[in-house]
Structures are given as C-alpha cells and as structure tokens.
Design an enzyme around this catalytic site. Structure first.
Site, PDB file in Angstrom:
ATOM      1  N   PRO A   1     -11.771   1.922  -1.535  1.00 35.06           N
ATOM      2  CA  PRO A   1     -12.046   0.840  -0.588  1.00 35.06           C
ATOM      3  C   PRO A   1     -10.818   0.104  -0.040  1.00 35.06           C
ATOM      4  O   PRO A   1     -10.609  -1.083  -0.308  1.00 35.06           O
ATOM      5  CB  PRO A   1     -12.947  -0.094  -1.395  1.00 35.06           C
ATOM      6  N   CYS A   2     -10.041   0.799   0.758  1.00 35.81           N
ATOM      7  CA  CYS A   2      -8.885   0.149   1.376  1.00 35.81           C
ATOM      8  C   CYS A   2      -9.317  -0.926   2.375  1.00 35.81           C
ATOM      9  O   CYS A   2      -8.513  -1.792   2.731  1.00 35.81           O
ATOM     10  CB  CYS A   2      -7.962   1.169   2.015  1.00 35.81           C
TER      11      CYS A   2
END
Length: 175
Positions: free
Chosen positions: A140-141
């Site tokens: 989850p950047c």
C-alpha cells in the site's frame, strides 16, 4: 524497472474490473508478481511488458482465479486484507520499503520522511521505491503522504490515491 536476476520467465495474467479501475494481476509460481491499475487493458499489458521484459505473459485467468478474486475484493473493500503470496521483484532496498509499507494498516498513513527516518535513508529514495512498487494496493504505497499532509505522488494517479485513502476513511484536505 530494469530486469533483475530473479525476474520471472513466465507470468500468468488476468484482468479484473474493480471500483478503482481495471486491475491486471500477474503471477508466477512464487506468487503475485504484479498488480497494475489503469483504464485500458492494452496500456496495462504494455506496462507489464516494460516491467518484465524477459517474461512471457500468458492470459490464464483460470489458473489464478482465486488470487484475482481476492485482489479484486481487496481493491473494492480495502479493509479486507487478504493473505496472498506476494512475489515482488526489486532491489534489496525496495524490498525493505515494500515490507514496511505492508505493515501500514488500512485507514492509516505515514509520510515519506517518516519512512526515510525509520529506514535510515532519504525521503526521495523512499518515494522512488514507492514509485517502483509493482503490486498496487496490496503493497500500500498509497498510504504514504508528503510531509505537509498532501498526497505527494502515486504511480497510478493522484485521483486513485485520493479515492483509495478516502475509501479507507482517511480524512484528506480538499483537492
């Protein structure tokens, strides 16, 4: 991203329509190597080929159907964090950043600067590792923000980043 020594030689691929756009899921025997987001299947195939130039991409939705369904469910319901085998290819530093990103729960964020301090590096290096992330949302950047609370960047577009964060319940300043 340049080819690496551990790059897959073949990738089984399938598309899934999701609330955040079209997702291309690509996997090999080690697990999910890539989840790409976009609006156009041809463009997503081109991006996959650029990321894995030595790999032969095979449309094979049946063999990875369970993984594709789990990815689509996660994209449509971000708090449902499936336990999927992820096999992202990257440098050792990128792997460290991506592992740390996976520890950020849905609905929470951090900053590029905070991650950089934690990892003993520069915020720009963290940003570059986020930009090279081959597995959208599952790594989850999108949960990494600029120091001032702004969105910063996102490989799959700031509108998608805002949408994902809002869906997770993160309060963001208006665009």
């Amino acid at each position: 991203m340049p080819a690496t020594a551990n790059a897959p030689s073949a990738l089984r691929c399938a598309f899934a329509p999701t609330d955040v756009g079209l997702a291309l899921v690509a996997a090999d025997d080690a697990g999910i190597a890539s989840v790409l987001l976009g609006d156009d299947a041809t463009a997503l195939r081109g991006e996959l080929q650029r990321r894995f130039p030595a790999a032969h991409a095979i449309d094979d939705p049946r063999s990875i159907a369970g993984w594709v369904e789990a990815v689509a469910a996660c994209l449509d319901h971000p708090r449902a964090a499936p336990s999927l085998p992820l096999a992202p290819r990257g440098t050792p530093f990128q792997q460290r950043v991506w592992q740390r990103l996976r520890a950020i729960p849905a609905g929470h964020t951090t900053t590029y600067a905070a991650l950089a301090r934690e990892l003993g590096t520069a915020a720009r290096a963290v940003g570059q590792a986020c930009g090279a992330n081959p597995i959208a949302v599952l790594i989850p950047c999108h949960r990494v923000l600029a120091q001032d609370g702004g969105l910063g960047g996102y490989r799959w577009g700031l509108a998608r980043k805002r949408w994902l964060l809002t869906r997770e319940g993160v309060a963001l300043p208006p665009p």
